[in-house]
Design a protein around this motif. Structure first.
Motif, PDB file in Angstrom:
ATOM      1  N   VAL A 206       1.009  -1.084   0.122  1.00 42.10           N
ATOM      2  CA  VAL A 206       0.311   0.082  -0.223  1.00 42.10           C
ATOM      3  C   VAL A 206       1.476   1.131   0.241  1.00 42.10           C
ATOM      4  N   LEU A 207       0.915   1.696  -0.985  1.00 40.40           N
ATOM      5  CA  LEU A 207       1.467   3.532  -1.073  1.00 40.40           C
ATOM      6  C   LEU A 207       0.464   4.425   0.403  1.00 40.40           C
ATOM      7  N   HIS A 208       1.198   4.647   0.981  1.00 42.18           N
ATOM      8  CA  HIS A 208       1.046   5.407   2.398  1.00 42.18           C
ATOM      9  C   HIS A 208       0.024   6.406   2.465  1.00 42.18           C
ATOM     10  N   THR A 217       3.018  10.131  -7.751  1.00 42.12           N
ATOM     11  CA  THR A 217       2.047   8.900  -7.039  1.00 42.12           C
ATOM     12  C   THR A 217       2.216   8.437  -8.390  1.00 42.12           C
ATOM     13  N   ILE A 218       2.174   8.307  -9.330  1.00 38.94           N
ATOM     14  CA  ILE A 218       2.043   7.710 -10.392  1.00 38.94           C
ATOM     15  C   ILE A 218       3.351   7.055 -11.193  1.00 38.94           C
ATOM     16  N   ARG A 219       4.995   7.900 -10.531  1.00 42.72           N
ATOM     17  CA  ARG A 219       5.952   7.489 -11.107  1.00 42.72           C
ATOM     18  C   ARG A 219       5.923   6.727  -9.444  1.00 42.72           C
ATOM     19  N   VAL A 220       5.608   6.050  -8.483  1.00 50.96           N
ATOM     20  CA  VAL A 220       5.650   5.608  -7.779  1.00 50.96           C
ATOM     21  C   VAL A 220       5.048   3.948  -8.156  1.00 50.96           C
ATOM     22  N   TRP A 221       3.977   4.450  -8.123  1.00 51.06           N
ATOM     23  CA  TRP A 221       3.037   3.250  -8.988  1.00 51.06           C
ATOM     24  C   TRP A 221       3.900   2.451 -10.259  1.00 51.06           C
ATOM     25  N   GLY A 237      -2.264  -0.947  -3.760  1.00 51.37           N
ATOM     26  CA  GLY A 237      -3.031  -0.289  -2.404  1.00 51.37           C
ATOM     27  C   GLY A 237      -2.629   0.801  -2.347  1.00 51.37           C
ATOM     28  N   ILE A 238      -3.708   1.489  -1.570  1.00 56.54           N
ATOM     29  CA  ILE A 238      -2.980   3.488  -1.533  1.00 56.54           C
ATOM     30  C   ILE A 238      -4.173   3.379   0.067  1.00 56.54           C
ATOM     31  N   LYS A 259      -6.328  -1.964  -5.376  1.00 51.29           N
ATOM     32  CA  LYS A 259      -7.332  -2.869  -4.775  1.00 51.29           C
ATOM     33  C   LYS A 259      -7.846  -2.700  -3.429  1.00 51.29           C
ATOM     34  N   VAL A 260      -6.736  -1.875  -2.956  1.00 52.51           N
ATOM     35  CA  VAL A 260      -7.298  -1.282  -1.452  1.00 52.51           C
ATOM     36  C   VAL A 260      -7.142  -0.951  -1.003  1.00 52.51           C
ATOM     37  N   LEU A 261      -8.394   0.556   0.001  1.00 53.82           N
ATOM     38  CA  LEU A 261      -7.940   1.897   0.301  1.00 53.82           C
ATOM     39  C   LEU A 261      -8.318   2.118   1.531  1.00 53.82           C
TER      40      LEU A 261
END
Length: 375
Positions: A206-208, A217-221, A237-238, A259-261
């Protein structure tokens, strides 16, 4: 008169007594030493080496010492209640109502609390590669102990961790190179998590929180997507994303969909009513933290307690039942073994197909919480 001979006889008894005393002391020392050797041998047979975990960080000796002092392989924990005999498995619980064990702010207790949670019946564990608030290494040792003691396999547990940007880290304890390019920071963080958790794959990364810009954000993803393609991460997830438009934009722009929020469940964000609707429409799992603290007033009310009694629940587990009835996954961060057992008990009622709360119950509880009901 043989005076010298008499004098000699008068000194011999004294010398003999001294010799006897020295002999007694020597025998005592040898006996005590032998007893200590036996004790140490027994402790060594029953302590942490039997767990067969190779320490991979400076924290490992301190964590494993807890078990060694106790003289057993429980990590110093003897749970008061266990559902281990049911052989609960995360792989059988995916897609069904469950509660996730949260490990924030557990510090040096993390390993033992994770072990205790697994004994109680938790199979979903949440952590983060953020030493400031989490001991990810402790989670690694905790789940290793738990699976060995209960005869579980890695796939019986669901391990979720997070990438935390530099702004959320303690600058004196960053788990990656703080001066590296963003993409390298992400890669280093994931590799650190795999090592800390002692696993070949992470079930959920999950991105914290969203980065400062959507571009970042897209670069991390995109870096995380590479790990998904390689099988080292199963899903993404985020967390801490409270803007419905920002969440939808992320969902639309990435190849591997979230898949997760995971969000704080509280009044300030209107309990994420809009976001939870979006999650439901997209098949995204909504995970809630701060679930109890944010609604402490409602949980302490006479009406809430009355409903809890009729359902055979505590006010806290009634809140978890409310969330699971909505199809959400609440996080429980309790340190109390009794509460762990209560949390798992209500989860098992859902797992066994019981309708714990009906529509009328949900409407009443929603009103007490002051939120719009979403079914």
């Amino acid at each position: 008169m043989v005076v010298p001979s008499a004098a000699k006889r008068s000194r011999n008894p004294k010398r003999s007594r001294n010799a006897d005393i020295l002999a007694v002391i020597a025998v005592t020392v040898i006996s005590v030493g032998a007893a200590w050797l036996v004790t140490l041998t027994i402790l060594n047979r029953n302590s942490s080496p039997e767990i067969k975990i190779k320490p991979d960080s400076a924290n490992a000796p301190a964590i494993m010492e807890t078990a060694a002092v106790a003289g057993d392989t429980t990590g110093g924990v003897r749970p008061t209640k266990t559902h281990g005999e049911l052989h609960l498995s995360a792989k059988d619980m995916l897609g069904t109502p469950h509660i996730m064990y949260g490990t924030a702010w557990k510090k040096d207790e993390t390993a033992n609390l994770v072990l205790q949670a697994i004994h109680a019946g938790f199979r979903f564990i949440d952590t983060a590669c953020q030493p400031k608030h989490y001991d990810e290494t402790g989670v690694g040792y905790g789940w290793k102990w738990g699976t060995e003691q209960l005869g579980l396999n890695r796939e019986d547990l669901f391990l979720q961790t997070k990438f935390t940007a530099i702004g959320g880290q303690d600058r004196n304890d960053v788990p990656y190179d703080a001066h590296a390019e963003l993409e390298d920071q992400v890669r280093q963080s994931v590799i650190t998590s795999l090592r800390n958790l002692q696993t070949e794959y992470i079930d959920s990364l999950v991105l914290h929180s969203p980065m400062e810009t959507m571009d970042e954000t897209i670069r991390v993803w995109k870096v995380l997507e590479i790990f998904v393609d390689e099988g080292q991460i199963k899903q993404l997830g985020i967390s801490n994303c409270y803007d419905p438009m920002k969440f939808q934009r992320l969902y639309e722009q990435v190849k591997v969909k979230p898949k997760v929020l995971q969000n704080r469940f509280y009044k300030k964000s209107n309990f994420d009513v809009e976001l939870r609707k979006i999650c439901k429409s997209l098949g995204v799992e909504y995970q809630s933290f701060w679930t109890l603290s944010a609604s402490a007033k409602a949980l302490a009310s006479r009406d809430w307690k009355a409903v809890a009694r009729t359902k055979g629940l505590s006010p806290q587990t009634l809140m978890y039942a409310f969330m699971m009835t909505l199809g959400h996954t609440p996080l429980s961060g309790t340190k109390d073994s009794g509460h762990m057992g209560e949390d798992v008990d209500v989860m098992l009622r859902f797992q066994q197909g019981e309708e714990v709360l009906d529509g009328e119950d949900m409407s009443r509880l929603s009103s007490l919480l002051g939120i719009e009901l979403l079914l």
